[in-house]
Design a protein around this motif. Structure first.
Motif, PDB file in Angstrom:
ATOM      1  N   ALA A 174      -3.783  -1.140  -3.498  1.00  0.00           N
ATOM      2  CA  ALA A 174      -2.389  -1.518  -3.717  1.00  0.00           C
ATOM      3  C   ALA A 174      -2.118  -2.770  -2.882  1.00  0.00           C
ATOM      4  O   ALA A 174      -1.492  -2.704  -1.828  1.00  0.00           O
ATOM      5  N   ASP A 211      -2.044   2.068  -8.328  1.00  0.00           N
ATOM      6  CA  ASP A 211      -0.732   1.511  -8.018  1.00  0.00           C
ATOM      7  C   ASP A 211      -0.266   0.657  -9.189  1.00  0.00           C
ATOM      8  O   ASP A 211      -1.062  -0.074  -9.792  1.00  0.00           O
ATOM      9  N   ALA A 234      -5.050   3.718  -1.328  1.00  0.00           N
ATOM     10  CA  ALA A 234      -4.455   3.831  -2.654  1.00  0.00           C
ATOM     11  C   ALA A 234      -5.535   3.981  -3.714  1.00  0.00           C
ATOM     12  O   ALA A 234      -6.483   3.199  -3.769  1.00  0.00           O
ATOM     13  N   ASN A 280       7.401   0.584  -6.911  1.00  0.00           N
ATOM     14  CA  ASN A 280       6.069   0.882  -7.442  1.00  0.00           C
ATOM     15  C   ASN A 280       5.845   2.382  -7.596  1.00  0.00           C
ATOM     16  O   ASN A 280       6.573   3.202  -7.035  1.00  0.00           O
ATOM     17  N   TRP A 334       2.582   5.032  -7.198  1.00  0.00           N
ATOM     18  CA  TRP A 334       1.208   5.049  -6.698  1.00  0.00           C
ATOM     19  C   TRP A 334       0.689   6.462  -6.497  1.00  0.00           C
ATOM     20  O   TRP A 334       1.440   7.420  -6.385  1.00  0.00           O
TER      21      TRP A 334
END
Length: 543
Positions: free
Chosen positions: A173, A71, A68, A81, A83
Motif C-alpha cells: 500500500a 489496497d 498490506a 482506501n 485494504w
C-alpha cells in the motif's frame, strides 16, 4: 514430529495420493518487502463497489510488522482506501478508511504466525446486506472468522474503493506507508458484483482432512461469472513480467509488476512453492540454537543478524529415509551452514548442540567443537550445497559444485537444514533455497524437501518396529523393559495394563514421564462429545 511453526502434518501426507483430482496451484510470486515489490492495476471503468470478494493464498515471510496484502485507493497519500493487511501484532485487518477514519473494520483476535504453511484468505464486502455484521466478512481456509479484537460495521450501501477506477495494489500500500508484504502470494481472485462462498474455491478431502483448491477451470469460471473488473491471477507463466501477471480469466484484466524479479539466482521471485506443493523455509518462530531465530525475510529465504549466534532450521525436518538437498548463498564470511539437531539444542552462545555447521574452514558441532579442520574457506556469494543421504547416514557439503566435506550422521537424531551466524558474528546474511527455484547444483538422485516428494510418514516408511512396540514383564520390570523396546524415541505414549487382576489403565506421556493418568476412575475423564465436522482420524490398539 514437527518442529514449532513447521508444515502442517496433513500437508505432509499428500505424496502417496497427490489429491490432484481437486486442483493444483503451480506457482506463486514472492513479494520481497525490502525491494518494495508488488503488482498493481487501475481499472478503466468502475464496477460494483458495494458487492465483491477477494481470495488469496499467502505464505508469510516476515512477522511483527504491518504489511498490506491488498489496497485500493484514489489518491497518494491515501486518506480514502480499502485494504487487507497483517498488523504489527500479526492479526489480520480488513479495513475501509474515509477521511482517515476507519468507517468499517474487522481485526481478528487470533494471530497468524505460521510461516511454514500457505493460508487461504477470502474477504467479502457486501454493504447492501441488511445485517450489519455481515457486510465485511473474513474467511480463513474456508471457515468464517467470528472473533474480533476490533469490529466496526460499515454503513449500509457504502461504496468501497475496490472496483473503483483507482489504483489497486496486491503486495503493498505505497500511498499509506503501512508497509509492503513479505512472503508468497498465489491463486488470486477478485470479483466484481459477486460474492462467491468459500466452498466454490475449495473443499476438504475426506481422507486427509486437508482443504484443497478446486481446479483451475472451476476457479476461472468464478472470475468469468463476475463483472467487468473480475480477475484470476495464476502467475503460471514466468516468461517475462507481463506474462507472469496476465489475467487467466476471460476479462483480460492484466496487472503490472513492480520490483518482482525474474533474474536467475537469489532474487528470482517466481516460485513453485504453493498450497499444493509446500516447501520448507527458514523458521521465523523457532531457533534451534541461540536466543532467537534471526531476522527472517524475503519469503522465509533470507537469514540476517546483527547480533550474536543463531542457527535457524528450516520448517520441515529431514525424513528418516531418502536423499535430500538444499543450497545456501552466504553474503559474507561469517555464516554457518549445515544441519540442526532438533532434539539437542542449546540457548548458550556458540553452541549448535549436536548439529553440524560449516563455518570458515572448520566443520563444527557442539560448543565450538571442531569435527573437521583445514577445509576450504567459504566466501561471499559461494553456492554451498548440503546433500544428505539419510539411508547411509551421511552428509556432504559442496562449494560451487565441488565436494568439500563428507561427514557421518548419528542414527536416531532429527536433523533439519539450517544456517546462521557463529563464533565471529556481525552483520551476517545468508540466502536459502530448498527447491522453490532451480538449484544451481544438486547431486544425482537427491530431491528437494517438498511435500510432493515426502513419504506418507515423514519419519520414514511405516513399520511396526518404528511406530509400535509391545512387551510383557512383571510390575517391577515393565517400565524398564518398555523403555528398552522403544529406545531412541523422542516422543511417545506408554500404555500400561495389568493382566493378572483387575486394574485401571495407566497412560504415561513422554513430555512428563514422572506422572501418569489413571483411567480407572472418572476424575480424569470427560463424557464423549457429539463429534462434528467432515473428517476425523482414529487409531485403535488391540491389547
Amino acid at each position: 514430529m514437527i518442529v514449532p511453526g513447521s508444515a502442517n502434518p496433513l500437508l505432509l501426507a499428500q505424496s502417496a495420493d497427490p489429491l490432484d483430482e481437486f486442483g493444483v496451484v503451480a506457482r506463486s510470486i514472492r513479494c520481497r518487502s525490502a525491494a518494495s515489490a508488488l503488482i498493481s492495476r487501475t481499472p478503466g471503468v468502475a464496477g460494483n463497489r458495494q458487492t465483491w470478494a477477494a481470495r488469496f493464498y499467502v505464505k508469510r515471510g516476515t512477522l511483527g510488522v504491518f504489511q498490506a496484502l491488498m489496497d485500493a485507493t484514489p489518491a497518494t497519500p491515501a486518506t480514502e482506501n480499502t485494504w487487507l493487511a497483517f498488523t504489527a501484532t500479526d492479526q489480520l485487518q480488513f479495513c475501509q478508511q474515509t477521511a482517515n477514519v476507519h468507517v468499517g473494520e474487522k481485526v481478528t483476535n487470533r494471530v497468524f504466525r505460521d510461516t511454514a504453511a500457505h493460508i487461504e484468505i477470502e474477504i467479502v464486502f457486501d454493504s447492501t446486506n441488511a445485517v450489519a455484521a455481515d457486510r465485511m466478512r473474513i474467511y480463513i481456509n474456508g471457515v468464517r472468522e467470528t472473533s474480533f479484537a476490533t469490529s466496526v460495521d460499515i454503513a449500509q450501501n457504502a461504496l468501497s474503493y475496490v472496483n473503483a477506477a483507482n489504483v489497486h495494489y496486491i503486495g503493498g500500500a505505497p500511498g499509506t506507508g503501512i508497509g509492503y508484504f513479505d512472503g508468497l502470494i498465489s491463486s488470486v481472485v477478485i470479483t466484481d458484483g459477486t460474492m462467491p462462498d468459500p466452498s466454490v474455491f475449495g473443499q476438504v478431502h475426506a481422507r486427509t482432512g486437508q482443504r484443497r483448491p478446486k481446479s483451475k477451470a472451476a476457479i476461472k469460471a468464478i472470475a468469468d461469472a463476475g463483472g467487468t473488473n473480475s480477475v484470476f491471477l495464476t502467475f503460471d507463466d514466468p516468461t517475462n513480467t507481463t506474462t507472469l501477471c496476465a489475467d487467466a480469466s476471460s476479462k483480460g484484466n492484466n496487472w503490472t509488476s513492480t520490483n518482482i524479479s525474474l533474474t536467475a539466482g537469489i532474487t528470482y521471485d517466481s516460485l513453485i512453492d504453493t498450497p499444493t506443493n509446500n516447501f520448507p523455509v527458514l523458521n521465523a518462530t523457532y531457533a534451534a540454537y541461540g536466543t532467537a531465530a534471526g531476522n527472517i525475510t524475503e519469503g522465509g529465504l533470507k537469514f540476517a543478524s546483527s547480533s550474536t549466534y543463531h542457527f535457524t532450521p528450516c520448517t520441515i525436518p529431514l525424513p528418516a529415509k531418502g536423499q535430500w538437498v538444499a543450497e545456501f548463498v552466504p553474503q559474507d564470511t561469517v555464516s554457518i551452514i549445515g544441519l540442526a539437531d532438533l532434539d539437542n539444542g542449546s540457548g548458550s552462545s556458540q553452541n549448535i548442540g549436536s548439529g553440524l555447521g560449516w563455518y570458515g574452514s572448520i566443520l563444527y558441532t557442539g560448543n565450538a567443537s571442531a569435527v573437521q579442520s583445514g577445509l576450504a574457506t567459504q566466501a561471499a556469494n559461494d553456492i554451498i550445497t548440503v546433500a544428505v543421504d539419510m539411508d547411509a547416514l551421511s552428509a556432504k557439503w559442496y562449494q560451487n559444485g565441488v565436494l568439500r566435506i563428507t561427514q557421518a550422521l548419528t542414527a536416531g537424531k532429527r536433523y533439519a537444514f539450517a544456517c546462521g551466524d557463529y563464533y565471529a558474528p556481525g552483520a551476517t546474511s545468508c540466502f536459502a533455497n530448498f527447491g522453490q527455484r532451480a538449484f544451481s547444483y544438486a547431486p544425482n538422485g537427491y530431491k528437494a524437501l517438498s511435500t510432493k516428494n515426502l513419504p506418507v510418514n515423514p519419519g520414514g516408511p511405516m513399520k511396526s518396529t518404528n511406530a509400535f512396540v509391545a512387551v510383557a514383564d512383571t510390575g517391577v520390570n515393565i517400565l524398564s523393559t518398555l523403555a528398552a523396546a522403544r529406545s531412541g524415541w523422542s516422543s511417545y505414549i506408554d500404555i500400561i495394563k495389568r493382566r493378572d487382576t483387575a486394574e485401571g489403565w495407566r497412560l504415561i506421556f513422554s513430555d512428563d514421564p514422572t506422572y501418569y493418568l489413571d483411567w480407572s476412575g472418572v476424575a480424569a475423564k470427560a463424557a464423549i462429545p457429539a463429534f462434528g465436522g467432515t473428517s476425523y482420524g482414529g487409531v485403535s490398539l488391540k491389547v
